[in-house]
Design a protein around this motif. Sequence first.
Motif, PDB file in Angstrom:
ATOM      1  N   LEU A 289      33.480  43.925  33.703  1.00  0.00           N
ATOM      2  CA  LEU A 289      32.791  43.734  32.289  1.00  0.00           C
ATOM      3  C   LEU A 289      31.566  43.290  32.339  1.00  0.00           C
ATOM      4  O   LEU A 289      30.987  42.555  33.035  1.00  0.00           O
ATOM      5  CB  LEU A 289      33.775  42.652  31.785  1.00  0.00           C
ATOM      6  N   PRO A 290      30.589  43.894  31.128  1.00  0.00           N
ATOM      7  CA  PRO A 290      29.508  43.285  31.291  1.00  0.00           C
ATOM      8  C   PRO A 290      29.167  41.946  31.015  1.00  0.00           C
ATOM      9  O   PRO A 290      28.190  41.034  31.577  1.00  0.00           O
ATOM     10  CB  PRO A 290      28.779  43.977  29.927  1.00  0.00           C
ATOM     11  N   ASP A 291      30.196  41.129  30.317  1.00  0.00           N
ATOM     12  CA  ASP A 291      30.327  39.599  30.518  1.00  0.00           C
ATOM     13  C   ASP A 291      31.628  39.393  31.108  1.00  0.00           C
ATOM     14  O   ASP A 291      32.623  39.278  30.444  1.00  0.00           O
ATOM     15  CB  ASP A 291      30.251  39.285  28.886  1.00  0.00           C
ATOM     16  N   PRO A 292      31.509  38.999  32.307  1.00  0.00           N
ATOM     17  CA  PRO A 292      32.855  38.648  32.874  1.00  0.00           C
ATOM     18  C   PRO A 292      33.767  37.242  32.411  1.00  0.00           C
ATOM     19  O   PRO A 292      34.680  37.123  32.589  1.00  0.00           O
ATOM     20  CB  PRO A 292      32.350  38.167  34.459  1.00  0.00           C
ATOM     21  N   ARG A 293      32.659  36.564  31.519  1.00  0.00           N
ATOM     22  CA  ARG A 293      33.540  35.368  31.071  1.00  0.00           C
ATOM     23  C   ARG A 293      34.493  35.834  29.968  1.00  0.00           C
ATOM     24  O   ARG A 293      35.334  34.814  29.499  1.00  0.00           O
ATOM     25  CB  ARG A 293      32.438  34.461  30.284  1.00  0.00           C
ATOM     26  N   ALA A 294      34.441  37.144  29.645  1.00  0.00           N
ATOM     27  CA  ALA A 294      35.604  37.445  28.492  1.00  0.00           C
ATOM     28  C   ALA A 294      36.944  37.495  29.235  1.00  0.00           C
ATOM     29  O   ALA A 294      37.887  37.651  28.531  1.00  0.00           O
ATOM     30  CB  ALA A 294      35.077  38.816  28.017  1.00  0.00           C
ATOM     31  N   ALA A 295      36.977  37.551  30.343  1.00  0.00           N
ATOM     32  CA  ALA A 295      38.236  37.680  31.190  1.00  0.00           C
ATOM     33  C   ALA A 295      38.400  36.032  31.763  1.00  0.00           C
ATOM     34  O   ALA A 295      37.897  35.468  32.393  1.00  0.00           O
ATOM     35  CB  ALA A 295      37.925  38.393  32.472  1.00  0.00           C
ATOM     36  N   ARG A 296      39.470  35.469  30.862  1.00  0.00           N
ATOM     37  CA  ARG A 296      39.920  33.996  31.186  1.00  0.00           C
ATOM     38  C   ARG A 296      41.170  33.824  32.017  1.00  0.00           C
ATOM     39  O   ARG A 296      42.235  34.809  31.730  1.00  0.00           O
ATOM     40  CB  ARG A 296      39.995  33.480  29.979  1.00  0.00           C
ATOM     41  N   VAL A 297      40.964  33.229  33.167  1.00  0.00           N
ATOM     42  CA  VAL A 297      42.113  32.992  33.858  1.00  0.00           C
ATOM     43  C   VAL A 297      43.314  32.169  33.461  1.00  0.00           C
ATOM     44  O   VAL A 297      43.153  31.020  32.712  1.00  0.00           O
ATOM     45  CB  VAL A 297      41.767  32.344  35.447  1.00  0.00           C
ATOM     46  N   THR A 298      44.336  32.866  33.228  1.00  0.00           N
ATOM     47  CA  THR A 298      45.719  32.207  32.592  1.00  0.00           C
ATOM     48  C   THR A 298      46.788  31.854  33.273  1.00  0.00           C
ATOM     49  O   THR A 298      47.514  31.113  33.249  1.00  0.00           O
ATOM     50  CB  THR A 298      46.106  33.166  31.452  1.00  0.00           C
ATOM     51  N   THR A 299      46.699  32.424  34.692  1.00  0.00           N
ATOM     52  CA  THR A 299      47.828  32.176  35.673  1.00  0.00           C
ATOM     53  C   THR A 299      46.980  32.130  36.874  1.00  0.00           C
ATOM     54  O   THR A 299      46.229  33.347  37.183  1.00  0.00           O
ATOM     55  CB  THR A 299      48.848  32.957  35.644  1.00  0.00           C
ATOM     56  N   HIS A 300      47.075  31.251  37.918  1.00  0.00           N
ATOM     57  CA  HIS A 300      46.416  31.305  39.139  1.00  0.00           C
ATOM     58  C   HIS A 300      47.801  30.480  40.219  1.00  0.00           C
ATOM     59  O   HIS A 300      47.798  29.246  39.818  1.00  0.00           O
ATOM     60  CB  HIS A 300      45.363  30.742  39.682  1.00  0.00           C
ATOM     61  N   ALA A 301      48.622  31.204  40.970  1.00  0.00           N
ATOM     62  CA  ALA A 301      49.582  30.674  41.699  1.00  0.00           C
ATOM     63  C   ALA A 301      49.914  31.211  42.724  1.00  0.00           C
ATOM     64  O   ALA A 301      49.579  32.686  43.074  1.00  0.00           O
ATOM     65  CB  ALA A 301      50.877  30.296  40.595  1.00  0.00           C
ATOM     66  N   ASP A 302      50.967  30.588  43.866  1.00  0.00           N
ATOM     67  CA  ASP A 302      51.238  31.217  44.865  1.00  0.00           C
ATOM     68  C   ASP A 302      52.126  32.516  44.572  1.00  0.00           C
ATOM     69  O   ASP A 302      52.840  32.196  43.406  1.00  0.00           O
ATOM     70  CB  ASP A 302      51.961  30.273  45.788  1.00  0.00           C
ATOM     71  N   MET A 303      52.143  33.518  45.255  1.00  0.00           N
ATOM     72  CA  MET A 303      53.074  34.587  45.050  1.00  0.00           C
ATOM     73  C   MET A 303      54.006  34.850  46.333  1.00  0.00           C
ATOM     74  O   MET A 303      55.164  34.500  46.092  1.00  0.00           O
ATOM     75  CB  MET A 303      52.170  35.773  44.497  1.00  0.00           C
ATOM     76  N   LEU A 304      53.439  35.320  47.252  1.00  0.00           N
ATOM     77  CA  LEU A 304      54.217  35.842  48.186  1.00  0.00           C
ATOM     78  C   LEU A 304      54.255  35.018  49.453  1.00  0.00           C
ATOM     79  O   LEU A 304      53.153  34.425  49.947  1.00  0.00           O
ATOM     80  CB  LEU A 304      53.830  37.236  48.727  1.00  0.00           C
ATOM     81  N   TRP A 305      55.331  34.565  49.739  1.00  0.00           N
ATOM     82  CA  TRP A 305      55.839  33.568  51.050  1.00  0.00           C
ATOM     83  C   TRP A 305      56.026  34.231  52.260  1.00  0.00           C
ATOM     84  O   TRP A 305      56.986  35.430  51.961  1.00  0.00           O
ATOM     85  CB  TRP A 305      56.825  32.360  50.571  1.00  0.00           C
ATOM     86  N   VAL A 306      55.634  33.948  53.422  1.00  0.00           N
ATOM     87  CA  VAL A 306      56.241  34.676  54.434  1.00  0.00           C
ATOM     88  C   VAL A 306      56.550  33.801  55.384  1.00  0.00           C
ATOM     89  O   VAL A 306      56.175  32.464  55.841  1.00  0.00           O
ATOM     90  CB  VAL A 306      55.013  35.463  55.185  1.00  0.00           C
ATOM     91  N   ARG A 307      57.888  34.167  56.250  1.00  0.00           N
ATOM     92  CA  ARG A 307      58.279  33.088  57.358  1.00  0.00           C
ATOM     93  C   ARG A 307      58.399  34.262  58.604  1.00  0.00           C
ATOM     94  O   ARG A 307      59.030  35.048  58.514  1.00  0.00           O
ATOM     95  CB  ARG A 307      59.911  32.838  57.119  1.00  0.00           C
ATOM     96  N   VAL A 308      57.501  33.834  59.470  1.00  0.00           N
ATOM     97  CA  VAL A 308      57.377  34.617  60.798  1.00  0.00           C
ATOM     98  C   VAL A 308      58.382  34.299  61.612  1.00  0.00           C
ATOM     99  O   VAL A 308      58.856  33.317  62.063  1.00  0.00           O
ATOM    100  CB  VAL A 308      56.039  34.154  61.515  1.00  0.00           C
ATOM    101  N   LEU A 309      59.170  35.433  61.944  1.00  0.00           N
ATOM    102  CA  LEU A 309      60.278  35.348  62.927  1.00  0.00           C
ATOM    103  C   LEU A 309      59.975  35.964  64.135  1.00  0.00           C
ATOM    104  O   LEU A 309      60.605  35.827  65.183  1.00  0.00           O
ATOM    105  CB  LEU A 309      61.648  36.344  62.153  1.00  0.00           C
ATOM    106  N   ASP A 310      58.930  36.870  64.447  1.00  0.00           N
ATOM    107  CA  ASP A 310      58.582  37.468  65.493  1.00  0.00           C
ATOM    108  C   ASP A 310      56.933  37.331  65.689  1.00  0.00           C
ATOM    109  O   ASP A 310      56.302  37.980  65.056  1.00  0.00           O
ATOM    110  CB  ASP A 310      58.898  39.140  65.739  1.00  0.00           C
ATOM    111  N   VAL A 311      56.364  36.358  66.461  1.00  0.00           N
ATOM    112  CA  VAL A 311      55.123  36.099  66.670  1.00  0.00           C
ATOM    113  C   VAL A 311      54.250  37.084  67.119  1.00  0.00           C
ATOM    114  O   VAL A 311      53.400  37.503  66.712  1.00  0.00           O
ATOM    115  CB  VAL A 311      54.823  34.781  67.189  1.00  0.00           C
ATOM    116  N   VAL A 312      54.965  37.718  68.147  1.00  0.00           N
ATOM    117  CA  VAL A 312      54.085  38.906  68.732  1.00  0.00           C
ATOM    118  C   VAL A 312      53.854  40.030  68.056  1.00  0.00           C
ATOM    119  O   VAL A 312      52.856  40.573  67.882  1.00  0.00           O
ATOM    120  CB  VAL A 312      54.862  39.155  70.349  1.00  0.00           C
ATOM    121  N   ARG A 313      55.096  40.525  67.197  1.00  0.00           N
ATOM    122  CA  ARG A 313      54.875  41.724  66.419  1.00  0.00           C
ATOM    123  C   ARG A 313      53.966  41.507  65.392  1.00  0.00           C
ATOM    124  O   ARG A 313      53.263  42.299  64.907  1.00  0.00           O
ATOM    125  CB  ARG A 313      56.195  42.214  66.335  1.00  0.00           C
TER     126      ARG A 313
END
Length: 414
Positions: A289-313
């Motif tokens: 956007l020519p004026d980026p301030r026109a885009a207001r952040v309304t949500t910022h949060a964790d989304m995908l959680w990962v649990r490693v089961l095979d470290v090598v792979r």
Amino acid sequence: MNLDVRPVTEPEYRDWLRALRTGFLRPPVVSDEEVAQRLPHTDLARTQGAFDEGRCVATFRSFAQELTTVGGAPLAASAVSNVTVSPTHRRRGLLSRMMDADLAAAKERGDAVSTLIAAEYPIYGRFGYGPAAWTTEWTVDVRRAALDPRRSGPDDGGRIDLVDAPEIRGTGPGLHERLRAARHGVVGRDQRGWDVHTGVDPLPGQPWREPFYAVYRSAEGQPEGYVAYTCDETWEDGKQPLNTATVRDLVAVTPAAERALWLFLCSVDWVMLVKSGHRAPDDLLPLLLPDPRAARVTTHADMLWVRVLDVVRTLEARTYGGEGTLVLELHDTAGLAGGRFRLDASPEGAVCAPTTASPDLTMDIAELGTLCLGDESVVRLAELGRIEEGRQGAAATADTLLRASRRAWCPDIF
């Protein structure tokens, strides 16, 4: 109290759905239609319930998934969903019993990771999950964006066409696969997902509202992106439009497509606000956007959680931006993926193997989940006390190797 935790049988599935609805604070009434729609797409062998005198009081389900890691390679994942405990049976270890059984089964199947979208932040770290991808939503005030009102379409020779759902069902999967091959954090979509999100088989109990669909085609006529969006009908006094366009899904496989689709949405007549839906924290949108301030952040949060089961792979599958060696000491109280590993990484590939060498970094397996998609700083986690340096400067070395040039992004809730 004797609580029976086990896979659900087909006759028990309706009761399991009732418990699921109860846990998510939805009306605890299950229709025949809901059972008929959900059951064919549910693997009962991976659907657990906790039963108290025959009544289901907790729910848990997992299914096969592919997760794109840094560099575009797929990782076999066990996706966890539909986790609830009824309010009458809290704090009795039911989630722990179901989670332990599911993770053990995923490890035995050979899944490299387990994934989930956490409804509440504090729950899943104790099971070895770490937040690996975050999401940001913007609301764009079109009047402040300073867009050229004379603009009538893409200025790169491409075009945008309004289409119907059948075309999206034909074009969308191929575009999404191209996105998934290029962007780490994206997960696969099966045919059921496309049927749900294009109105063929919408989720029961959720009224379907047909969105508008638009496809961007390059100057050569090739589809390179699409958007699905809805609009409300809001007008203020004086007959001034105050309509909001809400993005349900936007997939773009080229920067030109992404630019064209966002500018299209911000130029729809009567639309004063555009809600972006779930986007990557480093999405191009504000800076388009020519004026980026026109885009207001309304949500910022964790989304995908990962649990490693095979470290090598997990560590060998991804790519690395530099060359170096790290020895990682990983603590895993569940005994699924802990140990000491040497990672030799370079832009050409990586080798990871158990070792007895002194550790450069010591951390819980959950921290490796947070780091595996290149979205978090090792230095920052060390400063928080969540990673211990055994060799001075090892955290900075790890950042050079592990951080990705773009942030991880998972656009889908599952």
